[in-house]
Motif scaffolding. Structure first.
Motif, short mmCIF file in Angstrom:
data_model
loop_
_atom_site.label_atom_id
_atom_site.label_comp_id
_atom_site.label_asym_id
_atom_site.label_seq_id
_atom_site.Cartn_x
_atom_site.Cartn_y
_atom_site.Cartn_z
N ALA A 95 39.70 15.54 92.38
CA ALA A 95 39.82 15.64 91.15
C ALA A 95 38.82 16.91 90.69
O ALA A 95 38.91 17.87 89.67
N PHE A 96 37.63 16.91 91.23
CA PHE A 96 36.59 17.72 91.00
C PHE A 96 36.93 19.16 91.39
O PHE A 96 36.99 20.46 90.46
N ARG A 97 37.93 19.52 92.23
CA ARG A 97 38.16 20.82 92.87
C ARG A 97 39.50 21.35 92.08
O ARG A 97 39.81 22.24 92.05
N ASN A 98 40.42 20.42 91.66
CA ASN A 98 41.74 20.48 90.99
C ASN A 98 42.04 20.45 89.65
O ASN A 98 42.60 21.18 89.18
N LEU A 99 41.21 19.42 89.15
CA LEU A 99 41.63 19.33 87.68
C LEU A 99 41.32 20.19 86.61
O LEU A 99 41.92 20.64 85.88
N PRO A 100 40.20 21.11 86.81
CA PRO A 100 39.92 22.05 85.97
C PRO A 100 41.04 23.33 86.01
O PRO A 100 41.35 23.63 84.90
N SER A 101 41.46 23.74 86.88
CA SER A 101 42.49 24.77 87.25
C SER A 101 43.72 24.10 86.64
O SER A 101 44.44 24.62 85.96
N TYR A 102 44.22 22.75 86.90
CA TYR A 102 45.24 22.16 86.24
C TYR A 102 45.24 21.99 84.77
O TYR A 102 46.36 21.96 84.21
N TRP A 103 44.20 21.68 84.35
CA TRP A 103 43.83 21.69 82.83
C TRP A 103 44.09 23.22 82.23
O TRP A 103 44.65 22.96 80.99
N GLU A 104 43.78 24.08 82.78
CA GLU A 104 44.01 25.33 82.34
C GLU A 104 45.66 25.65 82.35
O GLU A 104 46.12 26.34 81.36
N GLN A 105 46.07 25.25 83.20
CA GLN A 105 47.83 25.47 83.35
C GLN A 105 48.31 24.58 82.30
O GLN A 105 49.32 25.09 81.49
N ILE A 106 47.87 23.57 82.21
CA ILE A 106 48.38 22.71 80.79
C ILE A 106 48.15 23.41 79.39
O ILE A 106 49.17 23.44 78.58
N ARG A 107 47.06 23.86 79.29
CA ARG A 107 47.02 24.74 78.18
C ARG A 107 47.66 25.92 78.03
O ARG A 107 48.12 26.39 76.84
N ASN A 108 47.75 26.62 79.11
CA ASN A 108 48.41 28.01 79.03
C ASN A 108 49.80 28.06 79.36
O ASN A 108 50.32 29.28 79.24
N GLN A 109 50.22 27.29 80.09
CA GLN A 109 51.68 27.27 80.68
C GLN A 109 52.77 26.16 79.90
O GLN A 109 52.44 25.00 80.08
N PRO A 110 53.60 26.72 79.08
CA PRO A 110 54.47 25.44 78.09
C PRO A 110 55.14 24.81 79.32
O PRO A 110 55.32 23.49 78.90
N VAL A 111 55.73 25.18 80.08
CA VAL A 111 56.42 24.32 80.99
C VAL A 111 55.64 23.37 81.68
O VAL A 111 56.13 22.21 81.92
#
Length: 541
Positions: free
Chosen positions: A491-507
């Motif tokens: 979670a520490f390694r992956n969640l920050p990048s996936y949170w950015e994807q949720i914010r920036n990628q509509p799909v």
């Protein structure tokens, strides 16, 4: 049989949801080999033949086997025994879904809801897995009729794959019903639901007892061809079979020593995650399949046999085919690609350069299709069991609801096909994160609610195999701590990048919203089903 299938399914539309009697006869496996083949078929899939070789070559080759084996001993196999045991325990009370089994084994107010992932994960994964299954079917057909003769240019194979899967643009796959991608998906849907409709004995068991041996035969045929390649291009003597096997299994890869690989935390994280995915633990499938066992059926030996068959397919077959073949014809750069690229772009290019390549290509993709089919049917059965036991649906109505739900999900993924963003998002949150969470819940429940010693005694009932007592300590302390550490590190390694994807990628945001819809949907249904389950527990007292 097919006529009755359609009449039963579509004849139920418009007649309402008739509540059935609770005295539903319980299905059982006809034989030990049947349930072993079923679980083995669940576990053996695309990950064995494509994902594992790619990961092993990327993370140290032979060195990767050390964290892989440790993860099997401390996580994979013990948790598989846990799921086999808990499933049989729940089956004795007439429960076959994870929420129902959790409800009867843990007398907590919210215990049934903790099993929601046992529905969400297999149903959600099925929505995109059946799509990949249809790719394998289409490629097998194209090799059978000679439709993939693209020469030796890698770009042509990439273009062919991206065109068929709709990677260039969202919505392109659904633009025309004449698109072969649509029809291959419908064929796979029909096969999956027809098998499930036939039930445990006449459907799943009959299919897996024939398909799993056929799968191994196909794999051995391809392996024999790869092991007889030698050095096909004398002008490039370094591209030989021996060096191809070395690219897969040498413990020193890319100038890194074995210790460099083992001291990298990511190696352990990847190995543990793959073991979960490969053995199908944390899916909610094993616990469902084992619930159809009889009270004294052997869960330890059956679980070990099924896991061993999967590991053999992964190491002795997948590990000896994919990477060596790609290395021999295309060099070391070809094996660093993604799973889809390795399976559907690199290997077709390899087959084009191989004597009897068209035949080998057909056998290979037919093998992948069989592996995908035996996995995908297992993903439907937990939800069918839940609808039957929790909502008192007949099988035909359970299949009708499930087919509408999953077809809508697959349609969603097919529409947002550009760069496979929707598919990969579903795979991350359900096929990786969800599996970790459900496996953690399951092993904590076994070790701390049921009791590790009491659970092992239950597992030993009727077993020819004796598990040492120290596994009680492993299940109560080592496995949960190992899981939690990996989960937190992951979670520490992956969640920050996936949170950015949720914010920036509509799909990505749309896909997360769809997953949340499924959570709410199954949560509401579990709430409705709890009343039936409580009544059933009272009847069994």
């Amino acid at each position: 049989m097919v006529d009755n299938f359609f009449l039963d399914i579509f004849g139920s539309i418009g007649r309402g949801w008739t509540v059935l009697s609770s005295s539903r006869p319980t299905e059982h496996w006809n034989s030990k080999i049947g349930v072993v083949c079923a679980v083995m078929g669940t576990a053996i899939g695309l990950g064995n033949f494509i994902r594992f070789p790619g990961l092993a070559s990327q993370y140290g080759g032979g060195s990767f086997i050390i964290p892989y084996v440790i993860a099997i001993l401390l996580l994979g196999l013990p948790i598989a025994w846990v799921e086999w045991t808990m499933g049989r325990m729940g089956g004795k009370h007439g429960f076959h879904s994870t929420p129902g089994i959790f409800q009867v084994l843990w007398k907590g107010r919210f215990s049934a809801y903790t099993g929601i992932l046992g529905l969400l994960i297999p149903v959600g994964i099925f929505m995109y897995y059946v799509l990949i299954e249809s790719w394998c079917l289409y490629y097998a057909y194209q090799y059978l009729v000679g439709g993939i003769t693209l020469g030796g240019n890698s770009a042509d194979y990439k273009s062919f794959f991206e065109s068929f899967t709709g990677s260039e643009k969202d919505g392109i796959l659904l633009a025309s019903f004449a698109n072969p991608a649509i029809w291959t998906v419908f064929i796979c849907y029909f096969l999956n639901f027809l098998i499930i409709y036939r039930g445990i004995n006449k459907g799943i068991e009959t299919v897996v007892r024939a398909s799993v041996p056929l799968l191994f035969v196909c794999a051995f045929l391809v392996l024999i061809r790869v092991l007889t390649l030698g050095t096909p291009d004398p002008s490039q003597p370094e591209r030989s079979l021996v060096n191809g096997l070395g690219a897969m299994w040498n413990p020193v890869q890319g100038g890194k020593s074995m210790w460099d690989t083992l001291l990298n935390p990511e190696t352990w994280l990847v190995a543990s995650g793959h073991v979960f995915f490969s053995l199908s633990v944390g899916f909610g499938v094993i616990i469902n399949y084992s619930s159809y066992l009889r009270a004294k059926d052997d869960v330890l030996l059956s679980g070990t046999t099924a896991s061993s068959g999967n590991i053999f397919a992964e190491i002795a077959l997948g590990g000896m085919i994919t990477v060596p073949a790609a290395f021999i014809f295309l060099g070391s750069d070809s094996i660093s690609s993604s799973t889809f690229s390795l399976g559907f772009i690199t290997l077709p290019n390899v087959f084009s350069r191989m004597v009897l390549g068209q035949l080998v290509g057909f056998v290979w993709f037919f093998l992948l299709f069989i592996a995908a089919l035996t996995s995908s049917i297992s993903m439907l059965q937990p939800a069918v069991a839940f609808f039957e036991e929790g909502l008192k649906f007949s099988k035909k109505k359970a299949i009708l609801v499930l087919s509408i739900l999953t077809l809508g999900g697959t349609g969603f993924i097919m529409y947002f096909s550009k760069d496979s963003i929707a598919l990969e998002t579903m795979d991350f949150w359900l096929g990786t994160a969800g599996i970790y969470v459900l496996a953690t819940i399951t092993v904590v429940m076994f070790g701390w609610v049921i009791g590790a010693k009491e659970g092992l005694e239950e597992a030993r009932r009727g077993s020819l195999m004796r598990v040492p007592n120290f596994f009680a300590f492993i299940l109560k302390y080592v496995s949960p701590v190992y899981l939690l550490v990996i989960l937190l590190f992951w979670a520490f390694r992956n969640l920050p990048s996936y949170w950015e994807q949720i914010r920036n990628q509509p799909v990505v945001m749309y896909t997360i919203s769809f997953i949340l819809f499924l959570v709410v949907f199954f949560g509401i249904l579990i709430g409705i089903a709890k009343k039936h389950w409580i009544e059933k527990v009272e009847e069994n007292k």
